[in-house]
Scaffold this motif. Structure first.
Motif, PDB file in Angstrom:
ATOM      1  N   THR A  32       0.810  -1.425  -0.112  1.00 46.26           N
ATOM      2  CA  THR A  32      -0.054  -0.055   0.078  1.00 46.26           C
ATOM      3  C   THR A  32       1.057   1.320  -0.186  1.00 46.26           C
ATOM      4  O   THR A  32       2.107   1.148   0.610  1.00 46.26           O
ATOM      5  CB  THR A  32      -0.897   0.139   1.436  1.00 46.26           C
ATOM      6  N   ILE A  33       0.149   2.286  -0.272  1.00 44.07           N
ATOM      7  CA  ILE A  33       1.097   3.471  -0.495  1.00 44.07           C
ATOM      8  C   ILE A  33       1.473   3.980   1.184  1.00 44.07           C
ATOM      9  O   ILE A  33       2.681   4.324   1.306  1.00 44.07           O
ATOM     10  CB  ILE A  33       0.172   4.645  -0.958  1.00 44.07           C
ATOM     11  N   LYS A  34       0.580   3.527   2.016  1.00 43.30           N
ATOM     12  CA  LYS A  34       1.021   4.093   3.449  1.00 43.30           C
ATOM     13  C   LYS A  34       2.199   3.257   3.869  1.00 43.30           C
ATOM     14  O   LYS A  34       3.075   3.652   4.605  1.00 43.30           O
ATOM     15  CB  LYS A  34      -0.336   3.530   4.363  1.00 43.30           C
ATOM     16  N   SER A  35       2.528   1.917   3.472  1.00 46.85           N
ATOM     17  CA  SER A  35       3.538   1.133   3.800  1.00 46.85           C
ATOM     18  C   SER A  35       4.874   1.644   3.216  1.00 46.85           C
ATOM     19  O   SER A  35       6.011   1.408   3.499  1.00 46.85           O
ATOM     20  CB  SER A  35       3.285  -0.190   3.424  1.00 46.85           C
ATOM     21  N   LEU A  36       4.639   2.464   1.933  1.00 47.36           N
ATOM     22  CA  LEU A  36       5.741   2.970   1.434  1.00 47.36           C
ATOM     23  C   LEU A  36       6.371   4.375   1.734  1.00 47.36           C
ATOM     24  O   LEU A  36       7.625   4.763   1.636  1.00 47.36           O
ATOM     25  CB  LEU A  36       5.360   3.000  -0.120  1.00 47.36           C
ATOM     26  N   ILE A  37       5.573   5.112   2.509  1.00 42.99           N
ATOM     27  CA  ILE A  37       5.787   6.528   2.948  1.00 42.99           C
ATOM     28  C   ILE A  37       7.040   6.469   4.063  1.00 42.99           C
ATOM     29  O   ILE A  37       6.828   5.826   5.086  1.00 42.99           O
ATOM     30  CB  ILE A  37       4.588   7.187   3.538  1.00 42.99           C
ATOM     31  N   PRO A  38       8.210   7.135   4.041  1.00 41.93           N
ATOM     32  CA  PRO A  38       9.069   7.304   4.965  1.00 41.93           C
ATOM     33  C   PRO A  38       8.719   7.901   6.052  1.00 41.93           C
ATOM     34  O   PRO A  38       7.944   8.960   5.931  1.00 41.93           O
ATOM     35  CB  PRO A  38      10.431   7.868   3.910  1.00 41.93           C
ATOM     36  N   ALA A  39       9.367   7.856   7.161  1.00 41.92           N
ATOM     37  CA  ALA A  39       9.042   8.739   8.461  1.00 41.92           C
ATOM     38  C   ALA A  39       9.494  10.070   8.091  1.00 41.92           C
ATOM     39  O   ALA A  39      10.407  10.598   7.416  1.00 41.92           O
ATOM     40  CB  ALA A  39       9.743   8.010   9.745  1.00 41.92           C
ATOM     41  N   GLN A  40       8.512  11.103   8.647  1.00 45.69           N
ATOM     42  CA  GLN A  40       8.513  12.385   8.421  1.00 45.69           C
ATOM     43  C   GLN A  40       8.651  13.122   6.971  1.00 45.69           C
ATOM     44  O   GLN A  40       8.735  13.916   6.811  1.00 45.69           O
ATOM     45  CB  GLN A  40       9.999  12.989   8.986  1.00 45.69           C
ATOM     46  N   TRP A  41       7.948  12.154   6.163  1.00 48.02           N
ATOM     47  CA  TRP A  41       7.455  12.593   4.786  1.00 48.02           C
ATOM     48  C   TRP A  41       6.122  12.355   4.714  1.00 48.02           C
ATOM     49  O   TRP A  41       5.457  11.534   5.499  1.00 48.02           O
ATOM     50  CB  TRP A  41       8.457  11.704   3.808  1.00 48.02           C
ATOM     51  N   LYS A  42       5.609  13.106   3.573  1.00 44.55           N
ATOM     52  CA  LYS A  42       3.999  12.867   3.190  1.00 44.55           C
ATOM     53  C   LYS A  42       3.846  12.794   1.819  1.00 44.55           C
ATOM     54  O   LYS A  42       4.842  13.337   0.939  1.00 44.55           O
ATOM     55  CB  LYS A  42       3.162  14.031   3.632  1.00 44.55           C
ATOM     56  N   VAL A  43       3.050  12.307   1.248  1.00 47.19           N
ATOM     57  CA  VAL A  43       2.662  12.189  -0.074  1.00 47.19           C
ATOM     58  C   VAL A  43       1.893  13.224  -0.715  1.00 47.19           C
ATOM     59  O   VAL A  43       0.778  13.807   0.015  1.00 47.19           O
ATOM     60  CB  VAL A  43       1.974  10.762  -0.564  1.00 47.19           C
ATOM     61  N   ILE A  44       2.382  14.033  -1.605  1.00 45.30           N
ATOM     62  CA  ILE A  44       1.539  15.547  -1.921  1.00 45.30           C
ATOM     63  C   ILE A  44       1.096  15.172  -3.559  1.00 45.30           C
ATOM     64  O   ILE A  44       0.402  15.882  -3.910  1.00 45.30           O
ATOM     65  CB  ILE A  44       2.478  16.390  -1.973  1.00 45.30           C
ATOM     66  N   ASP A  45       1.440  14.067  -4.105  1.00 45.06           N
ATOM     67  CA  ASP A  45       0.873  13.570  -5.351  1.00 45.06           C
ATOM     68  C   ASP A  45       1.130  12.101  -5.664  1.00 45.06           C
ATOM     69  O   ASP A  45       2.107  11.468  -5.140  1.00 45.06           O
ATOM     70  CB  ASP A  45       1.284  14.348  -6.509  1.00 45.06           C
ATOM     71  N   SER A  46       0.148  11.647  -6.372  1.00 44.88           N
ATOM     72  CA  SER A  46       0.335  10.021  -6.835  1.00 44.88           C
ATOM     73  C   SER A  46      -0.541   9.900  -7.888  1.00 44.88           C
ATOM     74  O   SER A  46      -1.649  10.549  -8.313  1.00 44.88           O
ATOM     75  CB  SER A  46      -0.079   9.164  -5.674  1.00 44.88           C
ATOM     76  N   VAL A  47      -0.083   8.847  -8.745  1.00 40.93           N
ATOM     77  CA  VAL A  47      -0.787   8.520 -10.123  1.00 40.93           C
ATOM     78  C   VAL A  47      -0.523   7.070 -10.290  1.00 40.93           C
ATOM     79  O   VAL A  47       0.426   6.516  -9.996  1.00 40.93           O
ATOM     80  CB  VAL A  47      -0.145   9.196 -11.230  1.00 40.93           C
ATOM     81  N   TYR A  48      -1.368   6.222 -10.610  1.00 39.82           N
ATOM     82  CA  TYR A  48      -1.578   5.052 -11.157  1.00 39.82           C
ATOM     83  C   TYR A  48      -1.674   4.995 -12.684  1.00 39.82           C
ATOM     84  O   TYR A  48      -2.358   5.510 -13.286  1.00 39.82           O
ATOM     85  CB  TYR A  48      -2.565   4.056 -10.456  1.00 39.82           C
ATOM     86  N   GLY A  49      -0.627   3.703 -13.213  1.00 44.83           N
ATOM     87  CA  GLY A  49      -0.662   3.628 -14.654  1.00 44.83           C
ATOM     88  C   GLY A  49       0.378   2.636 -14.870  1.00 44.83           C
ATOM     89  O   GLY A  49       1.373   2.543 -14.243  1.00 44.83           O
ATOM     90  N   ASP A  50       0.297   2.044 -16.200  1.00 48.26           N
ATOM     91  CA  ASP A  50       1.091   1.080 -16.640  1.00 48.26           C
ATOM     92  C   ASP A  50       2.354   1.736 -17.229  1.00 48.26           C
ATOM     93  O   ASP A  50       2.302   2.581 -18.352  1.00 48.26           O
ATOM     94  CB  ASP A  50       0.683   0.095 -17.665  1.00 48.26           C
ATOM     95  N   LEU A  51       3.738   1.414 -16.766  1.00 46.97           N
ATOM     96  CA  LEU A  51       4.952   2.322 -17.166  1.00 46.97           C
ATOM     97  C   LEU A  51       5.906   1.275 -17.773  1.00 46.97           C
ATOM     98  O   LEU A  51       6.710   1.870 -18.358  1.00 46.97           O
ATOM     99  CB  LEU A  51       5.536   2.850 -15.869  1.00 46.97           C
ATOM    100  N   ASN A  52       5.603   0.067 -17.522  1.00 47.93           N
ATOM    101  CA  ASN A  52       6.591  -0.760 -18.341  1.00 47.93           C
ATOM    102  C   ASN A  52       5.925  -1.849 -19.258  1.00 47.93           C
ATOM    103  O   ASN A  52       6.430  -2.674 -19.377  1.00 47.93           O
ATOM    104  CB  ASN A  52       7.272  -1.710 -17.048  1.00 47.93           C
ATOM    105  N   ASN A  53       4.787  -1.386 -19.560  1.00 49.24           N
ATOM    106  CA  ASN A  53       3.966  -2.020 -20.782  1.00 49.24           C
ATOM    107  C   ASN A  53       3.666  -3.737 -20.306  1.00 49.24           C
ATOM    108  O   ASN A  53       3.857  -4.554 -21.109  1.00 49.24           O
ATOM    109  CB  ASN A  53       4.723  -2.094 -22.281  1.00 49.24           C
ATOM    110  N   ASP A  54       3.247  -4.014 -18.986  1.00 46.41           N
ATOM    111  CA  ASP A  54       3.003  -5.302 -18.696  1.00 46.41           C
ATOM    112  C   ASP A  54       1.541  -5.351 -18.469  1.00 46.41           C
ATOM    113  O   ASP A  54       0.988  -6.436 -17.976  1.00 46.41           O
ATOM    114  CB  ASP A  54       3.801  -5.593 -17.579  1.00 46.41           C
ATOM    115  N   LYS A  55       0.791  -4.280 -18.783  1.00 47.74           N
ATOM    116  CA  LYS A  55      -0.752  -4.143 -18.655  1.00 47.74           C
ATOM    117  C   LYS A  55      -1.139  -4.294 -17.078  1.00 47.74           C
ATOM    118  O   LYS A  55      -2.328  -4.686 -16.605  1.00 47.74           O
ATOM    119  CB  LYS A  55      -1.341  -5.264 -19.472  1.00 47.74           C
TER     120      LYS A  55
END
Length: 235
Positions: A32-55
């Motif tokens: 999840t996004i929450k599990s990726l966020i480092p301590a003392q940082w916050k997410v200010i933008d996010s986007v989902y989409g296929d970037l390596n052409n694996d569908k």
């Protein structure tokens, strides 16, 4: 006396913190996004989409640190014109979806403009986008003369290569405009000069060839405004 002492202690603590700031090593994977966020940082933008052409939908995030620190930021080119500023650092992080987890493939600490780098228009960061397996970054700022920058990075040959970009500027009062669109794959530059309200037929349009050896990447193109393509032409 107490107020003065407290102020001094706060100043010393801030100065020490600024000198000791280090970018975190991001979590290599998470579900999840929450599990990726480092301590003392916050997410200010996010986007989902296929970037390596694996569908499968991948994930791109922009993190921002909770406090302002001293940063040396490049202006004019990547190495010589460095300006020390007090601002909140930002990180671009890209993850490929693998199974049920997101795995980190890119951590970039430099390319995303900070909140104070947009001039009188405020924070220059515009929303991330993913289209046709391409990661699109956008920024906007200025004062009377305003600018818009767009960069399209494609993951190929195990690196993020800049395939297209644009540099659009206009005067908010007169309507004078200058647009440069770059196609680095086909090595073409299209320049449009005129007025923002004109149709294409009313503006001057020039197509030119570009000359360069290899496509720029995040490592060779550290941040906006630092690639000098020609005399007084920065991207």
């Amino acid at each position: 006396m107490k107020i003065g002492l407290i102020t001094l202690l706060l100043f010393c603590g801030t100065a020490t913190f600024a000198q000791s700031f280090k970018y975190p090593i991001l979590n290599p994977q998470g579900k999840t996004i929450k599990s990726l966020i480092p301590a003392q940082w916050k997410v200010i933008d996010s986007v989902y989409g296929d970037l390596n052409n694996d569908k499968v939908e991948d994930l791109a995030l922009i993190y921002e640190f909770y406090a302002a620190v001293k940063e040396n930021r490049a202006y004019g080119d990547n190495t010589t014109e460095l300006i020390t500023e007090i601002q909140r650092p930002r990180i671009l992080a890209v993850y490929f979806k693998s199974g049920r987890s997101y795995k980190l493939v890119t951590q970039n600490n430099n390319f995303i403009l900070r909140s104070e780098e947009g001039g009188s228009m405020g924070d220059p960061l515009r929303p991330l986008a993913i289209t046709d397996n391409v990661l699109n970054l956008a920024f906007e700022g200025g004062a009377n003369w305003r600018w818009k920058l767009n960069y399209s990075f494609k993951y190929q040959d195990k690196d993020w290569q800049l395939t297209k970009a644009s540099n659009y500027s206009y005067h908010s009062g007169s309507g004078d405009m200058n647009s440069k669109r770059y196609d680095f794959v086909n090595k073409k530059r299209i320049i449009t000069i005129g007025k923002i309200n004109n149709k294409d037929s009313g503006n001057e349009i020039i197509e030119q060839n570009l000359t360069f050896k290899t496509l720029r990447t995040f490592s060779s193109f550290k941040k906006p405004w630092t690639w000098e393509l020609g005399p007084d032409e920065f991207l």
